[in-house]
Scaffold this motif. Structure first.
Motif, PDB file in Angstrom:
ATOM      1  N   GLY A   1      54.364  43.877  34.892  1.00 15.46           N
ATOM      2  CA  GLY A   1      53.104  43.509  35.528  1.00 15.46           C
ATOM      3  C   GLY A   1      52.211  44.725  35.691  1.00 15.46           C
ATOM      4  N   MET A   2      52.810  45.833  36.111  1.00 16.43           N
ATOM      5  CA  MET A   2      52.028  47.054  36.287  1.00 16.43           C
ATOM      6  C   MET A   2      51.514  47.562  34.945  1.00 16.43           C
ATOM      7  SD  MET A   2      54.328  48.822  39.240  1.00 16.43           S
ATOM      8  CE  MET A   2      53.727  50.472  39.083  1.00 16.43           C
TER       9      MET A   2
ATOM     10  N   LEU B   1      48.557  45.527  34.154  1.00 17.80           N
ATOM     11  CA  LEU B   1      47.449  45.982  34.983  1.00 17.80           C
ATOM     12  C   LEU B   1      46.840  47.246  34.385  1.00 17.80           C
ATOM     13  CD1 LEU B   1      46.507  44.876  37.721  1.00 17.80           C
ATOM     14  CD2 LEU B   1      47.846  46.640  38.826  1.00 17.80           C
TER      15      LEU B   1
ATOM     16  N   VAL C   1      43.435  52.577  43.775  1.00 12.49           N
ATOM     17  CA  VAL C   1      44.398  51.811  42.986  1.00 12.49           C
ATOM     18  C   VAL C   1      43.881  51.689  41.556  1.00 12.49           C
ATOM     19  CG1 VAL C   1      45.455  49.543  42.660  1.00 12.49           C
ATOM     20  CG2 VAL C   1      45.245  50.501  44.955  1.00 12.49           C
ATOM     21  N   TRP C   2      42.607  51.390  41.452  1.00 12.12           N
ATOM     22  CA  TRP C   2      41.982  51.213  40.148  1.00 12.12           C
ATOM     23  C   TRP C   2      42.113  52.482  39.306  1.00 12.12           C
ATOM     24  CZ3 TRP C   2      39.665  46.846  38.243  1.00 12.12           C
ATOM     25  CH2 TRP C   2      38.953  47.001  37.055  1.00 12.12           C
ATOM     26  N   ASN C   3      41.801  53.609  39.916  1.00 13.60           N
ATOM     27  CA  ASN C   3      41.836  54.867  39.178  1.00 13.60           C
ATOM     28  C   ASN C   3      43.256  55.239  38.768  1.00 13.60           C
ATOM     29  OD1 ASN C   3      39.103  55.097  39.349  1.00 13.60           O
ATOM     30  ND2 ASN C   3      39.140  56.375  41.184  1.00 13.60           N
TER      31      ASN C   3
ATOM     32  N   ILE D   1      60.135  42.808  36.070  1.00 15.78           N
ATOM     33  CA  ILE D   1      58.907  42.019  35.986  1.00 15.78           C
ATOM     34  C   ILE D   1      57.747  42.794  36.611  1.00 15.78           C
ATOM     35  CG2 ILE D   1      57.800  39.867  36.709  1.00 15.78           C
ATOM     36  CD1 ILE D   1      60.587  38.605  36.692  1.00 15.78           C
ATOM     37  N   LEU D   2      58.047  43.477  37.725  1.00 10.88           N
ATOM     38  CA  LEU D   2      57.013  44.274  38.391  1.00 10.88           C
ATOM     39  C   LEU D   2      56.507  45.378  37.461  1.00 10.88           C
ATOM     40  CD1 LEU D   2      55.591  44.618  41.171  1.00 10.88           C
ATOM     41  CD2 LEU D   2      57.287  46.353  41.676  1.00 10.88           C
TER      42      LEU D   2
ATOM     43  N   LEU E   1      39.213  48.363  30.248  1.00 13.71           N
ATOM     44  CA  LEU E   1      37.871  48.110  30.801  1.00 13.71           C
ATOM     45  C   LEU E   1      37.155  49.426  31.051  1.00 13.71           C
ATOM     46  CD1 LEU E   1      38.503  45.264  33.410  1.00 13.71           C
ATOM     47  CD2 LEU E   1      37.170  45.124  31.312  1.00 13.71           C
ATOM     48  N   ASP E   2      37.880  50.394  31.607  1.00 13.89           N
ATOM     49  CA  ASP E   2      37.266  51.664  31.976  1.00 13.89           C
ATOM     50  C   ASP E   2      36.822  52.476  30.777  1.00 13.89           C
ATOM     51  OD1 ASP E   2      37.256  51.348  34.620  1.00 13.89           O
ATOM     52  OD2 ASP E   2      38.482  53.103  35.084  1.00 13.89           O
TER      53      ASP E   2
ATOM     54  N   ILE F   1      44.840  46.473  31.222  1.00 16.68           N
ATOM     55  CA  ILE F   1      43.552  45.833  31.499  1.00 16.68           C
ATOM     56  C   ILE F   1      42.551  46.856  32.049  1.00 16.68           C
ATOM     57  CG2 ILE F   1      42.368  44.161  32.971  1.00 16.68           C
ATOM     58  CD1 ILE F   1      44.893  42.435  32.829  1.00 16.68           C
ATOM     59  N   ILE F   2      42.993  47.592  33.074  1.00 20.86           N
ATOM     60  CA  ILE F   2      42.065  48.505  33.742  1.00 20.86           C
ATOM     61  C   ILE F   2      41.664  49.654  32.824  1.00 20.86           C
ATOM     62  CG2 ILE F   2      41.857  50.155  35.638  1.00 20.86           C
ATOM     63  CD1 ILE F   2      43.429  48.193  37.350  1.00 20.86           C
TER      64      ILE F   2
END
Lengths: 174, 534
Positions: free
Chosen positions: B129-130, B133, B56-58, B125-126, B140-141, B136-137
């Motif tokens: 939200g994605m 996400l 999921v993160w990747n 909204i989803l 950070l990466d 953010i990810i």
């Protein structure tokens, strides 16, 4: 190190999923700024019904309350009224009460309507829309199911079929 | 998953393509120049053991995914403008029916998919939200490894790293002190190690992208909080002149606020006045000068029950004009709309048709009509039916559009000593229909009207968060766009002096810097490579 990363990633994803989920949940319940939805306690209200009797929600504790907001001019409301009347007669003795709150209409119009459909449940008249606003009612009809403890079990703005009304009655039967 | 130790001795995380310290390519087939965007750091941990969380993160770490999310959101927002949003359709209509009847099947699909209330629809909204996400990810990466790589970089770089840079030269007999002095005069920060130099300038501009992403996240958080209870109220309140109404969204244990509309004022520019005369005639009509509501705020006692007669305590008076809201607690009331001359009371007289003689007058409150009006002496009028907003429905039956008295119509029963059993008549605006042999009729005897004001009730605890997010976003954009990270390396290499330079953007500026440098010193001008040759 690797374990930490997994924890960090899982925690961050979990927080974001919860936040997004909660937002969507709220957006679905929202009608206007204030809203009453599943799980809330139903705000008390006092209104005078069509027959001039005082109706207070709290007096119905111990009974299930099928709280319907409607208007004579609204077609879907008109459609569900005969079903509500029929099921009211069946469930009245099983501890379920119907309160059909009329949204800001005149006694003349509502009385005619009630006579035409031979409605026998109380019709509290919300002339000033105070209760309508307190419950954050947007479109009508809106039906709110209140259980015997005064908690909201469900809320819907669809025009109800008779089957649906029966399932609602069963849901709030004490 | 072990780390890679470079020949310079620095230990790099798995997946790194250029050594963080000396810049040596750690794998074959590494293109130095294109790896420079993230300093060749292991930005995506695709190679780690793929647990579900990692997968999921990747997925969200991919810039491609982020761009697609933005594209989808933009397309959805564009589609949302094709038909009006739910807020702008007439109130008191069933939205499902309205979209279908106005716009056909497409309208119905539009409604069913939630485009009619786009910002409130779960899938929109989803998507947002994605996107959050993904921001953010992905940040950070990339941000963290980039930070580490820039922090650990050494003065002395690997030969291959130097040679592969876009700007590069070899020289002899160069005075290092001179170079250092010149670079410092260009406001570079110069470090020295074993006779090698490393000069850098504007490193903070590399954080611009991450700062603006932080701003976006704060912005999205603010938008999200609008859906949380108590954070945001946006409602409309209609009040008739001389009446009080409860203000939606203001109920609490301390009571409920009420607003009285004392007067609604609509002022026009004076046509007689010389100053406005020509301007007004050029627009051909009336121009509003002021929309104003004079109001009084009240509050109920504690624990007010909705619907019960409120015990009101006056809080304060106020005047509301466009852009001059009325504020109390965290609420603001804005002038948004009005309605002039709404029907309020209608008067009729009972009249004998043959003689024109009148037998009393009755006044019907259109919001609360009586069922029976006794006119004395055996004359009496009953209201059998009342249609506040009369229309003939699809079955040709009289009915009403809604509960607003915009086109009132009545069915009256008239009783008199002459006709004690009563006569019926249908009376509306410019309509008076009876069976034809009625002896009496209801004749219109006047109308009273009232003005209404419409106010927007607004509470917004999220605005400052959204503003903060916007400001941080702009700082990040400025930081990344107006500055750039320029680096110049000088290395002593077996009697030669190698020079290389890199910037993340604005090569023109960097070239001017190295040109200045080679003019001032003995350094061979740095040459530009056509492309990153392997």
């Amino acid at each position: 190190m690797k374990k930490n990363r997994l924890w960090f990633r899982s925690a961050l994803l979990a927080i974001l999923v919860v936040a997004i989920g909660y937002t969507i949940y709220n957006s679905m319940n929202e009608e206007s700024g204030t809203y009453i939805s599943k799980g809330d306690s139903a705000p008390n209200f006092v209104l005078t019904d069509l027959d001039g009797k005082r109706v207070e929600l709290e007096d119905y504790r111990g009974k299930g309350v099928f709280l319907n907001f409607w208007g004579t001019w609204c077609k879907p409301c008109e459609r569900e009224m005969p079903y509500m009347q029929r099921q009211y007669e069946k469930y009245k003795d099983q501890g379920v009460e119907i309160l059909a709150v009329n949204v800001s209409e005149t006694n003349v119009s509502v009385q005619n309507f009630a006579d035409r459909y031979r409605l026998s449940f109380p019709i509290p008249m919300d002339k000033e829309r105070e209760v309508t606003k307190a419950y954050g009612i947007g479109p009508i009809p809106t039906t709110i199911l209140v259980d015997k403890n005064g908690k909201v079990v469900d809320r819907t703005s669809e025009s109800l079929s008779e089957k649906k009304i029966i399932s609602f009655m069963e849901k709030i039967k004490p | 998953m072990q780390s890679i130790t470079c020949e310079c001795g620095h230990s790099n995380p798995y997946g790194t393509s250029l050594c963080q310290a000396c810049g040596k390519p750690l794998q074959q087939d590494v293109e130095v120049l294109s790896s420079m965007r993230y300093e060749g750091s292991a930005r995506r941990s695709q190679t780690y053991k793929q647990t579900f969380v990692d997968r999921v993160w990747n997925f969200f770490s991919s810039v491609k995914v982020g761009v697609w999310l933005i594209v989808i959101i933009l397309v959805a927002a564009a589609i949302g403008t094709i038909f009006p949003q739910e807020t702008f359709i007439p109130p008191n209509v069933d939205p499902a029916a309205h979209y279908e009847s106005e716009y056909g099947t497409l309208g119905l699909i539009y409604y069913l998919l939630g485009f009619h209330n786009l910002y409130g629809s779960w899938w929109f909204i989803l998507l947002l939200g994605m996107l959050g996400l993904s921001i953010i990810i992905a940040s950070l990466d990339r941000g963290i490894p980039l930070y580490k790589a820039l922090k650990t970089q050494r003065v002395t770089r690997h030969d291959q790293f130097m040679k592969k840079q876009r700007l590069f030269s070899k020289s002899h007999d160069v005075e290092l002190e001179e170079i250092k002095y010149t670079l410092e005069s260009l406001r570079y920060k110069v470090r020295e190690e074993n006779g090698n130099l490393f000069a850098e300038k504007g490193r903070f501009s590399r954080w611009g992208a991450y700062v603006n992403h932080v701003g976006l996240i704060i912005f999205l958080t603010g938008a999200m909080l609008r859906f949380f209870p108590g954070m945001y109220v946006d409602d409309i309140l209609w009040v008739r002149e001389g009446e009080k109404a409860s203000i939606p969204g203001t109920a609490s244990d301390e009571g409920q606020y009420y607003l009285e509309n004392n007067k609604f004022i609509l002022e026009m520019y004076d046509k007689q006045e010389k100053k406005f005369n020509s301007a007004l005639s050029s627009v051909g009509g009336e121009v509003a000068k002021n929309y104003q509501s004079n109001v009084t705020l009240y509050k109920t006692k504690e624990n007010h029950t909705a619907g019960a007669d409120p015990e009101l305590v006056k809080v304060k008076d106020g005047e509301i004009r466009v852009n001059e809201p009325f504020k109390f607690d965290s609420f603001a009331l804005y002038q948004t709309d009005f309605k002039l001359n709404e029907f309020y009371k209608m008067s009729f007289e009972l009249e004998e048709k043959a003689t024109g003689k009148k037998f009393g007058k009755l006044t019907v409150d259109l919001h609360d009509p009586e069922t029976e009006y006794d006119l004395g002496n055996g004359y009496k009028v009953k209201i059998e039916e009342y249609f506040p907003n009369f229309i003939l429905n699809e079955h040709k039956q009289p009915s009403t559009v809604n509960n607003l008295p915009d086109n009132p119509a009545f069915v009256f029963s008239m009783y008199s000593p002459k006709v004690p059993q009563g006569e019926k008549a249908f009376v509306g605006i410019q309509k008076n229909i009876d069976s034809g042999d009625n002896q009496f009729k209801m004749s219109f005897a006047g109308i009273e009207t009232k003005n209404l004001t419409a106010l927007t009730v607004r509470k917004d605890h999220t605005l400052w968060i959204i503003a903060l997010g916007g400001i941080i976003f702009m700082i990040g954009v400025t930081q990344g766009l107006y500055w750039n990270y320029r680096r110049i390396w000088i290395k002593q290499n077996h009697g030669e002096v190698w020079a290389a330079a890199h910037t993340n953007k604005n090569w023109y500026g960097l070239k001017k810097d190295v040109e200045f440098l080679s003019n001032k010193t003995n350094l061979t001008p740095l040459e530009e490579k056509e492309s990153d040759s392997k």
